[in-house]
Design a protein around this motif. Sequence first.
Motif, PDB file in Angstrom:
ATOM      1  N   VAL A   2      10.943  -3.443  -3.403  1.00 51.13           N
ATOM      2  CA  VAL A   2      10.778  -4.687  -4.283  1.00 51.13           C
ATOM      3  C   VAL A   2      12.089  -5.211  -4.851  1.00 51.13           C
ATOM      4  CG1 VAL A   2      10.074  -5.423  -6.810  1.00 51.13           C
ATOM      5  CG2 VAL A   2       8.484  -3.761  -5.295  1.00 51.13           C
ATOM      6  N   GLN A   3      12.973  -4.214  -5.158  1.00 52.65           N
ATOM      7  CA  GLN A   3      14.327  -4.833  -5.728  1.00 52.65           C
ATOM      8  C   GLN A   3      15.014  -5.524  -4.555  1.00 52.65           C
ATOM      9  OE1 GLN A   3      16.067  -1.265  -7.068  1.00 52.65           O
ATOM     10  NE2 GLN A   3      15.284  -1.550  -9.061  1.00 52.65           N
ATOM     11  N   LEU A  56       3.776 -10.019  -1.251  1.00 56.21           N
ATOM     12  CA  LEU A  56       2.356  -9.911  -1.525  1.00 56.21           C
ATOM     13  C   LEU A  56       1.836  -8.575  -1.049  1.00 56.21           C
ATOM     14  CD1 LEU A  56      -0.281 -11.233  -2.253  1.00 56.21           C
ATOM     15  CD2 LEU A  56      -0.606 -12.212   0.173  1.00 56.21           C
ATOM     16  N   ARG A  57       2.008  -8.481   0.263  1.00 51.19           N
ATOM     17  CA  ARG A  57       1.498  -6.919   0.791  1.00 51.19           C
ATOM     18  C   ARG A  57       1.937  -5.778   0.092  1.00 51.19           C
ATOM     19  NH1 ARG A  57       1.168 -10.667   4.461  1.00 51.19           N
ATOM     20  NH2 ARG A  57       0.006 -10.224   6.386  1.00 51.19           N
ATOM     21  N   ILE A  58       3.231  -5.588  -0.678  1.00 44.72           N
ATOM     22  CA  ILE A  58       3.501  -4.672  -1.342  1.00 44.72           C
ATOM     23  C   ILE A  58       3.088  -4.763  -2.821  1.00 44.72           C
ATOM     24  CG2 ILE A  58       5.619  -3.747  -2.798  1.00 44.72           C
ATOM     25  CD1 ILE A  58       7.273  -4.777  -0.386  1.00 44.72           C
ATOM     26  N   ASN A  59       2.739  -5.547  -3.183  1.00 40.54           N
ATOM     27  CA  ASN A  59       1.998  -5.700  -4.527  1.00 40.54           C
ATOM     28  C   ASN A  59       0.446  -5.179  -4.433  1.00 40.54           C
ATOM     29  OD1 ASN A  59       1.622  -6.695  -7.263  1.00 40.54           O
ATOM     30  ND2 ASN A  59       1.254  -8.620  -6.824  1.00 40.54           N
ATOM     31  N   MET A  81      -1.406  -1.913  -5.908  1.00 40.08           N
ATOM     32  CA  MET A  81      -2.186  -1.817  -6.899  1.00 40.08           C
ATOM     33  C   MET A  81      -3.542  -1.101  -6.330  1.00 40.08           C
ATOM     34  SD  MET A  81      -2.458  -5.585  -8.631  1.00 40.08           S
ATOM     35  CE  MET A  81      -2.466  -6.582  -7.331  1.00 40.08           C
ATOM     36  N   LEU A  82      -3.688  -1.144  -4.780  1.00 43.16           N
ATOM     37  CA  LEU A  82      -4.743  -0.542  -4.334  1.00 43.16           C
ATOM     38  C   LEU A  82      -4.629   0.961  -4.119  1.00 43.16           C
ATOM     39  CD1 LEU A  82      -6.111  -2.746  -1.341  1.00 43.16           C
ATOM     40  CD2 LEU A  82      -6.875  -2.437  -3.472  1.00 43.16           C
ATOM     41  N   ALA A  83      -3.115   1.480  -3.881  1.00 41.22           N
ATOM     42  CA  ALA A  83      -2.813   2.748  -3.930  1.00 41.22           C
ATOM     43  C   ALA A  83      -3.091   3.502  -5.307  1.00 41.22           C
ATOM     44  CB  ALA A  83      -1.355   2.903  -3.518  1.00 41.22           C
TER      45      ALA A  83
END
Length: 258
Positions: free
Chosen positions: A130-131, A166-169, A173-175
């Motif tokens: 993310v960073q 977007l994919r990471i976010n 959240m799903l994880a």
Amino acid sequence: MIIVSVFVLIGVLLLLIIGTSIIQQQKARVEAERRTELARQRAIIDETEAVLSNTGLIPCSSNIVLVLYKRIEEALNIAASLSPVQKNDYERRLYDLRSQIEVLNSSPKSAPAIEQFRLPDNDRQVLTLVQTLKKMKAILRSEHNKGRVEPAVFSQEELRIDSLQLRINVDSMLARGRAACFMKQYGSAKQMVTKALATLHTIKAQTPNDPFIAKKVDEAKTMLDEIMGAQKLAQPQAVKPRAEEDDIDVLFQPKRKW
């Protein structure tokens, strides 16, 4: 006459002292500015190298790597001119860096498929990702504003970074929703998955043909159904009112003979 000469000498000395002080102050100011600029260039080098060191965690294109290399090259050039003591070290690093830039320029441009990206299981690595993407995006915009990145390359690379973010976010959240469900924290799990679905629906409205979005929407809906089902099974069965039980007992008890 002697008194006049003494006053003249005193005046000359004062002028020399004032002039020397001004020159020293000017030198000190120049030196302070040199040190400040050198520190700024070192910070640019360190920041960009830190981003480069983490590019192995994400599917980076050769274009963004080239942008990072050229940013370091410029900072090394300026640092070499500002630091005579470390000039040889900076020039050696410049020589190695220019060799890498030459190899990249002579090789076909490559861009790994974003669809192959998978979110790491380690929370620390996720935070690093993310960073890294945040800094990479800021660097890309800064270099574009300075006219060092072509508009087509800028648009393409910014879109790739946005897609990865977007994919990471969404995956994150799903994880977290999956983990909360496993811990039987169904309220938190439902909140995470619902939030992921809201994000996905917003993006889907903008890019309806994105296969990643469609896949994640289906995954989130399935997970939400599983959470709702698990939550329903976990709820305690409703206890029948005592009054109702008494009425049933009276109805079926043996009838008295009068």
